[in-house]
Design a protein around this motif. Structure first.
Motif, PDB file in Angstrom:
ATOM      1  N   ARG A 184       0.816  -1.214   0.000  1.00  0.00           N
ATOM      2  CA  ARG A 184       0.000   0.000   0.000  1.00  0.00           C
ATOM      3  C   ARG A 184       0.854   1.270   0.000  1.00  0.00           C
ATOM      4  O   ARG A 184       0.338   2.373  -0.105  1.00  0.00           O
ATOM      5  CB  ARG A 184      -0.911   0.022   1.244  1.00  0.00           C
ATOM      6  CG  ARG A 184      -2.030  -1.011   1.196  1.00  0.00           C
ATOM      7  CD  ARG A 184      -3.037  -0.643   0.101  1.00  0.00           C
ATOM      8  NE  ARG A 184      -4.154  -1.578   0.029  1.00  0.00           N
ATOM      9  CZ  ARG A 184      -4.161  -2.684  -0.693  1.00  0.00           C
ATOM     10  NH1 ARG A 184      -3.083  -3.009  -1.403  1.00  0.00           N
ATOM     11  NH2 ARG A 184      -5.228  -3.459  -0.737  1.00  0.00           N
ATOM     12  N   ARG A 185       2.156   1.103   0.090  1.00  0.00           N
ATOM     13  CA  ARG A 185       3.032   2.285   0.151  1.00  0.00           C
ATOM     14  C   ARG A 185       4.386   1.933  -0.476  1.00  0.00           C
ATOM     15  O   ARG A 185       4.979   0.893  -0.159  1.00  0.00           O
ATOM     16  CB  ARG A 185       3.219   2.716   1.601  1.00  0.00           C
ATOM     17  CG  ARG A 185       4.090   3.965   1.794  1.00  0.00           C
ATOM     18  CD  ARG A 185       4.237   4.266   3.283  1.00  0.00           C
ATOM     19  NE  ARG A 185       5.097   5.410   3.521  1.00  0.00           N
ATOM     20  CZ  ARG A 185       4.673   6.671   3.632  1.00  0.00           C
ATOM     21  NH1 ARG A 185       3.373   6.952   3.529  1.00  0.00           N
ATOM     22  NH2 ARG A 185       5.518   7.653   3.867  1.00  0.00           N
ATOM     23  N   THR A 229       1.108   6.153  -2.359  1.00  0.00           N
ATOM     24  CA  THR A 229       0.294   5.332  -1.464  1.00  0.00           C
ATOM     25  C   THR A 229      -1.065   5.052  -2.117  1.00  0.00           C
ATOM     26  O   THR A 229      -1.501   5.758  -3.033  1.00  0.00           O
ATOM     27  CB  THR A 229       0.054   6.030  -0.121  1.00  0.00           C
ATOM     28  OG1 THR A 229      -0.665   7.250  -0.357  1.00  0.00           O
ATOM     29  CG2 THR A 229       1.359   6.333   0.597  1.00  0.00           C
ATOM     30  N   ARG A 230      -1.689   4.046  -1.604  1.00  0.00           N
ATOM     31  CA  ARG A 230      -3.093   3.795  -1.945  1.00  0.00           C
ATOM     32  C   ARG A 230      -3.737   3.153  -0.725  1.00  0.00           C
ATOM     33  O   ARG A 230      -3.099   2.401   0.019  1.00  0.00           O
ATOM     34  CB  ARG A 230      -3.239   2.890  -3.166  1.00  0.00           C
ATOM     35  CG  ARG A 230      -2.747   1.477  -2.984  1.00  0.00           C
ATOM     36  CD  ARG A 230      -3.104   0.642  -4.184  1.00  0.00           C
ATOM     37  NE  ARG A 230      -2.619  -0.722  -4.044  1.00  0.00           N
ATOM     38  CZ  ARG A 230      -2.922  -1.708  -4.894  1.00  0.00           C
ATOM     39  NH1 ARG A 230      -3.686  -1.455  -5.938  1.00  0.00           N
ATOM     40  NH2 ARG A 230      -2.448  -2.914  -4.699  1.00  0.00           N
ATOM     41  N   ASN A 259      -8.716   6.015  -0.916  1.00  0.00           N
ATOM     42  CA  ASN A 259      -8.428   6.305  -2.314  1.00  0.00           C
ATOM     43  C   ASN A 259      -8.792   5.164  -3.247  1.00  0.00           C
ATOM     44  O   ASN A 259      -8.583   5.262  -4.451  1.00  0.00           O
ATOM     45  CB  ASN A 259      -6.931   6.611  -2.481  1.00  0.00           C
ATOM     46  CG  ASN A 259      -6.503   7.807  -1.658  1.00  0.00           C
ATOM     47  OD1 ASN A 259      -7.253   8.763  -1.543  1.00  0.00           O
ATOM     48  ND2 ASN A 259      -5.313   7.740  -1.084  1.00  0.00           N
ATOM     49  N   ASP A 304      -8.301   2.002  -5.350  1.00  0.00           N
ATOM     50  CA  ASP A 304      -7.115   1.432  -5.991  1.00  0.00           C
ATOM     51  C   ASP A 304      -6.235   2.498  -6.631  1.00  0.00           C
ATOM     52  O   ASP A 304      -5.223   2.164  -7.245  1.00  0.00           O
ATOM     53  CB  ASP A 304      -7.531   0.415  -7.056  1.00  0.00           C
ATOM     54  CG  ASP A 304      -8.062  -0.863  -6.439  1.00  0.00           C
ATOM     55  OD1 ASP A 304      -7.640  -1.171  -5.312  1.00  0.00           O
ATOM     56  OD2 ASP A 304      -8.872  -1.540  -7.086  1.00  0.00           O
ATOM     57  N   ALA A 305      -6.600   3.726  -6.524  1.00  0.00           N
ATOM     58  CA  ALA A 305      -5.821   4.781  -7.154  1.00  0.00           C
ATOM     59  C   ALA A 305      -4.569   5.077  -6.345  1.00  0.00           C
ATOM     60  O   ALA A 305      -4.606   5.187  -5.117  1.00  0.00           O
ATOM     61  CB  ALA A 305      -6.671   6.045  -7.288  1.00  0.00           C
ATOM     62  N   TRP A 306      -3.449   5.206  -7.024  1.00  0.00           N
ATOM     63  CA  TRP A 306      -2.192   5.572  -6.367  1.00  0.00           C
ATOM     64  C   TRP A 306      -2.087   7.094  -6.304  1.00  0.00           C
ATOM     65  O   TRP A 306      -2.402   7.791  -7.263  1.00  0.00           O
ATOM     66  CB  TRP A 306      -1.004   4.992  -7.134  1.00  0.00           C
ATOM     67  CG  TRP A 306      -0.847   3.500  -6.981  1.00  0.00           C
ATOM     68  CD1 TRP A 306      -1.349   2.541  -7.793  1.00  0.00           C
ATOM     69  CD2 TRP A 306      -0.147   2.840  -5.938  1.00  0.00           C
ATOM     70  NE1 TRP A 306      -1.007   1.299  -7.327  1.00  0.00           N
ATOM     71  CE2 TRP A 306      -0.263   1.441  -6.191  1.00  0.00           C
ATOM     72  CE3 TRP A 306       0.563   3.259  -4.815  1.00  0.00           C
ATOM     73  CZ2 TRP A 306       0.307   0.480  -5.362  1.00  0.00           C
ATOM     74  CZ3 TRP A 306       1.139   2.302  -3.994  1.00  0.00           C
ATOM     75  CH2 TRP A 306       1.008   0.935  -4.260  1.00  0.00           C
ATOM     76  N   GLN A 307      -1.627   7.551  -5.142  1.00  0.00           N
ATOM     77  CA  GLN A 307      -1.483   8.987  -4.915  1.00  0.00           C
ATOM     78  C   GLN A 307      -0.036   9.317  -4.555  1.00  0.00           C
ATOM     79  O   GLN A 307       0.621   8.554  -3.845  1.00  0.00           O
ATOM     80  CB  GLN A 307      -2.385   9.433  -3.752  1.00  0.00           C
ATOM     81  CG  GLN A 307      -3.867   9.215  -3.993  1.00  0.00           C
ATOM     82  CD  GLN A 307      -4.448  10.200  -4.981  1.00  0.00           C
ATOM     83  OE1 GLN A 307      -4.001  11.344  -5.051  1.00  0.00           O
ATOM     84  NE2 GLN A 307      -5.445   9.766  -5.745  1.00  0.00           N
ATOM     85  N   ARG A 363      -2.652  12.870  -7.897  1.00  0.00           N
ATOM     86  CA  ARG A 363      -2.869  11.543  -8.465  1.00  0.00           C
ATOM     87  C   ARG A 363      -1.601  11.069  -9.186  1.00  0.00           C
ATOM     88  O   ARG A 363      -0.992  11.819  -9.956  1.00  0.00           O
ATOM     89  CB  ARG A 363      -4.048  11.592  -9.430  1.00  0.00           C
ATOM     90  CG  ARG A 363      -4.580  10.217  -9.843  1.00  0.00           C
ATOM     91  CD  ARG A 363      -5.793  10.402 -10.762  1.00  0.00           C
ATOM     92  NE  ARG A 363      -6.347   9.124 -11.153  1.00  0.00           N
ATOM     93  CZ  ARG A 363      -7.291   8.477 -10.495  1.00  0.00           C
ATOM     94  NH1 ARG A 363      -7.783   9.004  -9.378  1.00  0.00           N
ATOM     95  NH2 ARG A 363      -7.754   7.313 -10.917  1.00  0.00           N
ATOM     96  N   HIS A 396      -1.000   5.770 -12.695  1.00  0.00           N
ATOM     97  CA  HIS A 396      -1.343   4.436 -12.209  1.00  0.00           C
ATOM     98  C   HIS A 396      -0.522   3.341 -12.908  1.00  0.00           C
ATOM     99  O   HIS A 396       0.102   2.505 -12.234  1.00  0.00           O
ATOM    100  CB  HIS A 396      -2.840   4.188 -12.413  1.00  0.00           C
ATOM    101  CG  HIS A 396      -3.274   2.829 -11.963  1.00  0.00           C
ATOM    102  ND1 HIS A 396      -3.499   2.510 -10.635  1.00  0.00           N
ATOM    103  CD2 HIS A 396      -3.502   1.687 -12.670  1.00  0.00           C
ATOM    104  CE1 HIS A 396      -3.851   1.245 -10.545  1.00  0.00           C
ATOM    105  NE2 HIS A 396      -3.869   0.713 -11.764  1.00  0.00           N
TER     106      HIS A 396
END
Length: 482
Positions: free
Chosen positions: A341-342, A357-358, A362, A364-367, A375, A378
């Protein structure tokens, strides 16, 4: 005109007379009907038992749900190709010609049928519409075929059926398929199957190497216990077992205590033990002796009360004689991908990490985390994660390194940290100095205890700044101004 008609009628009559005088076509070897030619609509016989007398021995075989098996003179799996060729000849082959319809004793001796070279007794049944009928006496058929000498003129063989006085000629392929001894009819692969998925542990002691492996708790991965604890290369292990099980017998000597001792199996060169998840363990010993100045290798397979002794090719001694480097898992990082997740990409030195992270909030979107975040790209993150998962060691270096700084690896090294949703570290990659005398390798440290070498190209595009992973912001609207 009338004369012409008479001539034509005469020719037709003569032709019909000659056709009537032609001998009938030779019948099939295995006739499913007691009399008369076999019809094309008749079902093909299903063979259930075979007794083959050839090469000075008698071999009995039975069809089982798992395939054909020898039941005498030994109990063993049959060679599927040899038995299929035999059955195919019995099912479809026809006699080539009728040689002698009423042979005398002198004729039978001339054809080699007084003491046949081979005799095959085959039992079969004619299946009904549902493929059944094995227990119905009216559907059961039995054939005993004796083969004599070969006709040197065309390579055919003289044959005779029990209950039929006629001597026939059969194609040479019939003799090739039916004139088989126990060794030809027996399966030559005797060590397997050794399926990795069915095993719990493996222990091998060979000439140059000794090792033991056990299955991990996840049921898929394997771990080396000796000579050093580390993750095992499951793919390589699968290949080794497949190659070992593929060794074929060159002969099957009689298995006695005296024979084992004479062949050196009391002090084997290779001693392997395979423990299944359920069932009895299998032990395989290999030993070598010298015969007429040449090495001869034998293998003894034991499982419970069953044992098989076979001569094998000398290369069988080295199949499992492999070292730690070959058995080690070459994956640099080991982690449950779905738990990640990170990702913290460390640029090296004192530079701030690039973090994506996601989480539940959020989806399934990675930030991209931190100032100027937003954003993340992905597919770029997913690609990087896949690359880290598949990263392989090009070579292994020093085991159990005490001074990582010698290889440019420290807390300030460039690398990646993978964490789960609770912040627990799942895996970490450190990248160090370039490997001397190589064009494209770096020293690295991963999930294992060893120093490894990785390709520079495989890690060249790890991000070093947030912009490497950020999606471009949407274009600002001009408010509809002309």
């Amino acid at each position: 005109m009338r004369a012409t008609t008479v001539v034509l009628l005469g020719l037709l009559a003569a032709g019909c007379s000659r056709d009537a005088e032609k001998p009938p076509a030779p019948p099939k070897i295995f006739a499913t009907e007691p009399a008369g030619p076999q019809r094309s609509a008749d079902p093909a016989p299903v063979f259930t038992h075979l007794t083959v007398k050839a090469r000075g021995a008698t071999t009995q075989l039975e069809r089982t749900p798992e395939g054909w098996r020898l039941v005498s003179p030994v109990e063993a799996k049959a060679d599927p190709y040899a038995v299929e060729a035999l059955v195919q000849q019995l099912t479809s082959a026809k006699f080539k010609a009728t040689v002698n319809a009423s042979p005398t004793d002198a004729d039978l001796k001339k054809y080699g049928l007084t003491s046949p070279a081979f005799t095959v007794t085959a039992r079969a049944f004619l299946p009904d519409a549902n493929g059944e009928g094995a227990e119905d006496p009216s559907r059961q058929r039995t054939l005993t075929l004796a083969g004599g000498d070969e006709n040197p003129f065309d390579g055919s063989v003289y044959v005779r059926r029990e209950g039929d006085a006629t001597v026939y000629a059969a194609d040479g392929a019939v003799r090739y398929s039916l004139d088989k001894g126990p060794f030809e009819l027996r399966a030559k692969e005797f060590l397997g199957p050794l399926e990795l998925t069915a095993l719990q542990s493996i222990e091998v002691t060979a000439k140059d190497h000794a090792w033991s492996l056990t299955r991990e708790a996840d049921g898929k991965s394997w771990r080396m216990e000796k000579p050093e604890p580390t993750r095992a290369n499951t793919g390589r292990l699968t290949d080794l077992l497949k190659a070992f099980a593929a060794h074929q017998a060159l002969s099957f000597p009689q298995d006695t205590a005296a024979t084992r001792k004479a062949l050196g199996l009391d002090t084997p060169v290779v001693d392997a033990r395979f423990v299944p998840v359920s069932g009895e363990p299998t032990r395989v010993r290999l030993a070598q002796v010298t015969r007429d100045g040449a090495p001869v290798v034998h293998a003894l397979r034991e499982q419970g009360a069953q044992s098989t002794l076979a001569e094998v090719e000398p290369r069988a001694l080295t199949t499992l004689d492999v070292g730690v480097q070959e058995l080690k898992d070459r994956r640099v990082l080991s982690f449950p991908r779905d738990d990640v997740r990170r990702l913290e990409f460390l640029p090296g030195g004192k530079g701030a990490p690039v973090v994506v992270t996601r989480g539940a909030g959020n989806g399934d979107a990675w930030q991209v985390e931190g100032p100027g975040g937003g954003r993340a790209l992905h597919f770029r993150v997913v690609k990087l994660l896949g690359r880290l998962e598949s990263l392989k060691a090009a070579a292994f270096g020093e085991a159990k390194v005490k001074r990582w700084e010698r290889y440019g690896i420290s807390d300030a090294s460039r690398g990646v940290v993978l964490r789960d949703g609770d912040g627990r570290e799942l895996a970490r990659l450190w990248l160090g100095d370039a490997v001397p005398d190589t064009e494209d390798r770096l020293y690295a440290r991963g999930s294992g205890p060893d120093l490894v070498e990785v390709s520079m190209g495989a890690v060249a595009d790890l991000p070093t700044r947030a912009a490497d992973l950020q999606e471009a912001p949407p274009e600002a609207s001009d408010g509809g101004a002309p």
